[in-house]
Design a protein around this motif. Structure first.
Motif: not given
Length: 392
Positions: A28, A32, A34, A40-43, A358, A375, A379, A382-383
């Motif tokens: 990560g 973000t 991976y 990719a994943y917004i955390d 997400l 964050i 980001e 994006q989430g």
């Protein structure tokens, strides 16, 4: 390894005690994450409130590497510098007097319970050991902290439980007084009930409980495992409630991703646990403490003010989306709960969001968001866009 290979190996050799989502995480950066294939994943989870500095934080990485190169572990029969420095900072920033370091939240709360019972035993003798906790609370998964947890859903299978706990309704002083008696030594509470649904306690109620504890010489124990270390927009949530507890537990974000926890005691309680009364092998680990020092250096007053602003922004934006499955938001700082409307389940919503990139959490019947404190605006947006596209 591929995601499928990791999941297969996990299924074969690791006990199936977690309801995992079908995502394998490889690395990560920032907030973000991976998977091995680069998706990719917004955390919005930060490892359930642990990775407060996000991922790839270079000062944190450097501090760990430097300390690991010196010494990774020695017993608490000797002295090391990082935990001593970390304890000093925590005490000076909170007004507390001493620290005991441990490894996880349940262990920290066990230590808090032991301290309360020993305080009462030393002063009053046997027969004054009961602790009142709140319905809908969560304090850990050891036998004793499960007993302290005021949710029946966690109590199945593991009988018999540790005796000496009673439960009262949150924000109801009369309920607490009715549950108490001459055998009580402490009241234990989360200021925001995390696993119960991200439910902040009423400030006047908390102050009234603090006054009652002082009057009765009950210790006021505050579980800050999830609310502490900047999560609510102050170093500890009790600082926003205008109280100083007798003992407060902490864990999760204290070392930014390494296993560390502990309890803070006020002047009255600083010496209750003497040599031989409490211990832990890995507590005060110097590598974890070195990581914790970087966390404390990062959580300046300006940084914490920004955490509060980010939390307000996310809550306002989520409510403005007017999604059909969501009701009102609640919480403090970057500890956010979202009501789930009838006809939907939080697990169904979480699965859809994770599938679309997400990462989110559930808590009780609600959604729970615990993004890394670092964050970025990009980001967050994006989430929010994933929320909108997935749930509109």
């Amino acid at each position: 390894m591929t995601s499928q290979e990791i999941k297969a190996l996990t299924g074969q050799y690791i006990m199936n005690t977690y309801g995992r989502f079908p995502v394998a995480i490889d690395h990560g950066q920032g907030a973000t994450l991976y998977d091995p294939e680069g998706n990719a994943y917004i955390d919005f989870t930060s490892g359930i409130g642990v990775s407060d500095l996000g991922y790839g934080c270079q000062p944190w990485v450097d501090a760990i590497a430097k300390q690991a190169g010196k010494i990774g572990h020695t017993s608490n029969l000797f002295y090391t510098e990082p935990p001593a420095r970390l304890a000093e900072i925590l005490c000076k920033r909170t007004g507390m007097s001493s620290v005991f370091f441990a490894n996880g939240g349940g262990e920290a709360n066990e230590g808090m319970i032991k301290l309360a019972r020993k305080y009462s035993f030393d002063k009053y003798g046997r027969g004054r050991a009961a602790i009142v906790t709140l319905n809908n609370s969560f304090h850990g998964r050891t036998i004793t902290t499960l007993t302290a947890t005021g949710q029946d859903v966690f109590h199945n299978y593991f009988f018999p439980f540790t005796e000496g706990f009673r439960y009262a309704d949150a924000n109801d002083l009369a309920s607490l007084e009715a549950a108490a008696g001459d055998d009580v030594c402490a009241v234990m509470m989360e200021l925001v009930q995390g696993e119960g649904g991200v439910l902040p306690l009423d400030r006047d109620y908390v102050k009234a409980v603090a006054r009652l504890c002082a009057e009765k010489d009950w210790l006021l124990l505050v579980d800050e495992v999830q609310t502490g270390v900047g999560r609510t927009g102050s170093l500890f949530a009790f600082q926003q409630y205008g109280i100083l507890p007798d003992v407060a537990s902490f864990a999760k974000g204290i070392a930014g991703g390494l296993p560390m926890s502990g309890i803070l005691a006020n002047e009255k309680c600083r010496d209750v646990l003497g040599p031989g009364t409490h211990a832990t092998t890995f507590g005060a680990n110097p590598v974890c403490a070195a990581a914790g020092l970087v966390v404390q250096e990062t959580l300046t007053d300006a940084f914490l003010e920004d955490v509060r602003a980010k939390g307000t922004y996310l809550r306002n934006q989520i409510e403005a989306l007017d999604l059909p499955c969501f009701g009102a938001t609640r919480g403090m700082g970057l500890m956010i709960g979202i009501q789930v409307k009838d006809g939907w389940t939080n697990k169904e919503i979480a699965s859809k969001l994770i599938e679309n990139g997400l990462l989110v959490l559930t808590a009780g019947p609600s959604m729970r968001l615990l993004p890394p404190l670092v964050i970025s605006q990009e980001e967050m947006d994006q989430g929010l866009e994933i929320l909108k596209k997935t749930l509109s």
